[in-house]
Design an enzyme around this catalytic site. Structure first.
Site, short mmCIF file in Angstrom:
data_model
loop_
_atom_site.label_atom_id
_atom_site.label_comp_id
_atom_site.label_asym_id
_atom_site.label_seq_id
_atom_site.Cartn_x
_atom_site.Cartn_y
_atom_site.Cartn_z
N SER A 80 0.81 -1.31 0.36
CA SER A 80 0.51 0.08 -0.07
C SER A 80 0.55 1.53 0.34
CB SER A 80 -0.94 -0.41 1.30
OG SER A 80 -1.83 -1.05 0.91
N LYS A 83 0.36 3.47 -3.00
CA LYS A 83 -0.38 4.26 -3.26
C LYS A 83 -0.43 5.78 -3.26
CE LYS A 83 -3.78 0.54 -1.35
NZ LYS A 83 -4.79 0.60 -0.42
N TYR A 205 -2.90 -2.65 -10.60
CA TYR A 205 -2.34 -1.81 -9.52
C TYR A 205 -2.22 -3.45 -8.39
CZ TYR A 205 -4.40 -2.66 -4.67
OH TYR A 205 -4.35 -2.37 -3.05
N TYR A 257 -4.48 3.27 7.50
CA TYR A 257 -5.17 2.89 7.71
C TYR A 257 -6.32 3.36 7.90
CZ TYR A 257 -1.97 -0.16 5.07
OH TYR A 257 -1.33 -1.63 4.46
N VAL A 275 1.26 -3.90 3.83
CA VAL A 275 1.24 -4.63 4.44
C VAL A 275 2.30 -5.98 4.35
CG1 VAL A 275 -1.15 -5.33 4.48
CG2 VAL A 275 0.32 -6.28 2.69
N1 GLN Z 1 -2.19 -5.81 -2.52
C1 GLN Z 1 -2.88 -5.25 -1.35
C2 GLN Z 1 -3.92 -5.57 -1.09
O1 GLN Z 1 -4.74 -4.78 -2.11
C3 GLN Z 1 -2.58 -4.13 -0.17
C4 GLN Z 1 -2.48 -3.62 1.31
C5 GLN Z 1 -2.00 -3.38 1.69
O2 GLN Z 1 -0.89 -3.15 1.96
N2 GLN Z 1 -2.85 -2.62 3.03
O3 GLN Z 1 -5.37 -5.86 -0.54
#
Ligand code: GLN
Length: 343
Positions: A80, A83, A205, A257, A275
């Site tokens: 994530s 992003k 993605y 988050y 994650v």
């Molecule tokens: N690839 C993970 C997802 O889309 C990304 C999750 C993350 O780092 N929160 O669920």
């Protein structure tokens, strides 16, 4: 890099090796290494293979000094954290107004993979939750998936000063198990919020989440934002100066988050976690922090990474709203002046 640039990088690396700040980071690393709480992400088998004892802490200053302690060269998937940076590329591709019309900037207070859109506008709430990140990936220009991925990888290279690959097994597993993300994407397609090249965008993605980075890379990415969009080591611009504030703002409000509020209260530095165990944190005008430690808390944030950032913030007064003199003066610690501690 020019010869003068190489010489400066060499001189900086010697200064970094002898700076008291390096010893400070080693102490921090030693202090938090024994933490054994948290669990390594296991929603796909490849992530569960991570060693829970991996732990790297890197700090890059806007002057281009990089301090590294522990496993700072261990590659892991960015997840994530991507992003925030892809949001910057979308802003460059389309400008603020258009991007705002597709993705909001409001924290959700819900889990990152919640299937929820703003009822009034059908927009995903922000670019840091999966819905917003998929809508943001949709905005990345390019004639096909290959060109769009290349544009993303080139962007990350400008932030880190090196080339990047994706971890193919992680990408394939993300794709094989990504039905929840697919559901979110098709819901947005239903509302006309994303283009109909949705399967290509989902692959993009999943690929962006699978890009391999290190704690050192994350420190440079944050330092680049702290430095107004210019990589402080290479001098390359990674993000148009006009959009740095936008990216860093959503990191502050939505980057950690559904514990972004708690993070803002305790640490304050705009940050983004993934994650895979990484955290990147920005202290505007000063430095960038990159941490890597796979065990996560219940919200999906790296536990050792949280502790390290919190302690750095307290010791050096890196919370943007802090007005009290910090216990330690950053410049003195980096340069090695006498009288390091104020109190
Ligand atoms: N690839 C993970 C997802 O889309 C990304 C999750 C993350 O780092 N929160 O669920």
């Amino acid at each position: 890099m020019s010869n003068t640039g190489k010489l400066k990088a060499f001189a900086d690396s010697i200064a970094a090796a002898t700076s008291p700040f390096r010893n400070y980071l080693s102490d921090l690393h030693r202090k938090y290494l024994p933490l054994s709480d948290g669990t390594v992400a296991d929603y796909i088998p490849e992530l569960a293979l991570a060693d829970p004892s991996w732990f790297g802490v890197a700090v890059a200053t806007v002057e281009g000094q990089v301090f590294e302690v522990g496993d700072c060269a261990q590659p892991f998937t960015i997840q994530s954290i991507s992003k925030a940076f892809v949001y910057g590329l979308a802003l460059e591709d389309h400008g603020r107004d258009y991007v705002n019309s597709k993705v909001g900037v409001e924290p959700t207070g819900e889990a990152f993979n919640a299937i929820v859109l703003d009822e009034a506008t059908n927009r995903p709430y922000n670019p840091m939750v999966n819905a917003g990140a998929i809508a943001t990936a949709d905005l990345i220009k390019g004639k096909d998936g290959t060109e769009r991925l290349k544009r993303m990888l080139d962007m990350f290279s400008r932030y880190t000063g090196r080339s990047h690959d994706i971890h193919v097994p992680v990408f394939l597993s993300e794709r094989a198990t990504g039905n929840r993300n697919r559901a979110i994407a098709y819901l947005m397609l239903n509302f006309g919020m994303v283009s109909d090249r949705i399967d290509e965008t989902l692959d993009l993605y999943f690929q962006q989440c699978s890009i391999l980075v290190t704690a050192r890379d994350l420190s440079l990415m944050a330092a680049t934002l702290a430095n107004g969009g210019v990589n402080p080591v290479t001098g390359d611009r990674a993000l148009d100066q006009r959009y740095v504030q936008d990216v860093v703002s959503v990191m502050l409000t939505c980057g950690m988050y559904d514990s972004s509020g708690d993070w803002a209260y305790r640490v304050g530095m705009p940050a983004k976690s993934g994650v895979g165990g990484g955290i990147t944190a920005v202290s505007p005008g000063k430095l960038g922090i990159g941490t890597f430690s796979p065990p996560l808390d219940a919200k999906g944030n790296s536990l050792r990474g949280i502790r390290v950032c919190q302690q750095l913030s307290q010791d050096f007064g890196l919370h943007p709203f802090n007005v009290a003199p910090p216990p330690k003066d950053l410049d003195s610690w980096i340069k090695g002046d006498a009288d390091l501690d104020r109190w």
